[in-house]
Design an enzyme around this catalytic site. Structure first.
Site, PDB file in Angstrom:
ATOM      1  N   HIS A 206       4.272 -34.391  -2.174  1.00  0.00           N
ATOM      2  CA  HIS A 206       4.977 -34.702  -3.429  1.00  0.00           C
ATOM      3  C   HIS A 206       5.107 -36.214  -3.639  1.00  0.00           C
ATOM      4  CE1 HIS A 206       6.259 -30.834  -5.036  1.00  0.00           C
ATOM      5  NE2 HIS A 206       6.679 -30.441  -3.846  1.00  0.00           N
TER       6      HIS A 206
ATOM      7  N   CYS B  44       6.772 -23.417  -4.237  1.00  0.00           N
ATOM      8  CA  CYS B  44       7.343 -24.733  -4.525  1.00  0.00           C
ATOM      9  C   CYS B  44       8.366 -24.567  -5.643  1.00  0.00           C
ATOM     10  CB  CYS B  44       6.233 -25.684  -4.957  1.00  0.00           C
ATOM     11  SG  CYS B  44       6.798 -27.339  -5.377  1.00  0.00           S
TER      12      CYS B  44
ATOM     13  N   GLU C 226       5.985 -31.293   1.561  1.00  0.00           N
ATOM     14  CA  GLU C 226       6.983 -32.193   0.948  1.00  0.00           C
ATOM     15  C   GLU C 226       6.431 -33.609   0.792  1.00  0.00           C
ATOM     16  OE1 GLU C 226       9.367 -30.944  -0.547  1.00  0.00           O
ATOM     17  OE2 GLU C 226       9.194 -28.982   0.383  1.00  0.00           O
TER      18      GLU C 226
END
Ligand code: NI
Length: 169
Positions: A146, A100, A143
């Site tokens: 997040h 990441c 993703e």
């Protein structure tokens, strides 16, 4: 537009739930998307979520083109995904190493659903839906985590499988 600094683990903004986008095709949103593209490209990432550049909105981008450095990495079409919803298509999960941009130099072995459907909106506000498997499905799950304030170390089952990339080589 601009390459933005990527927030790193420890920044409280990465732990927040991001907010839904209500207005599409605005100057602000299109500028944000371009900044995310520029930043992802500069950092050579497979994906980026808006909170990683300090904007707490439910927007992710991802995409992988053929790269001679990673000849075995599957291609993923460049995608802008807004207000996403992920639905696992079965219970099957796989573990694979993830990195990441918010945890530079680190890798972790993370379980993810193998088959998912994801839906959401593109930059113009058109709704769309895609079925994805394996690496593509993994990138989307990473993703979208997040947007809920989740970083991949929270998903690692055996924390011994969390390491500096250089030590794994
Ligand atoms: Ni990430």
């Amino acid at each position: 537009m601009a390459i933005k600094p990527v927030l790193r683990m420890g920044n409280p903004l990465l732990l927040q739930r991001a907010v839904e986008i209500a207005d599409f095709n605005t100057i602000e949103l299109n500028g944000l998307i371009q900044d995310m593209r520029d930043t992802m490209q500069a950092e050579d990432g497979a994906g980026l979520a808006a909170p990683q550049i300090g904007i707490s909105l439910r927007l992710v981008i991802f995409g992988v083109t053929k790269n001679p450095r990673y000849p075995d990495a599957p291609e993923i079409p460049e995608t802008i995904l807004i207000n996403p919803i992920i639905t696992p298509l079965d219970e099957v999960k796989d573990e694979a190493w993830e990195g990441c941009l918010s945890l530079p130099g680190l890798r972790g072995l993370v379980p993810r659903y193998r088959h998912i459907r994801y839906s959401g909106f593109d930059a113009l506000g058109n709704q769309f839906e895609v079925e994805a498997s394996d690496f593509h499905a993994r990138v989307v799950q990473h993703e979208c985590d997040h947007l809920d304030g989740i970083l991949y170390p929270q998903r690692i089952k055996d924390i011994r499988q969390f390491a500096y990339t250089e030590e794994l080589l």
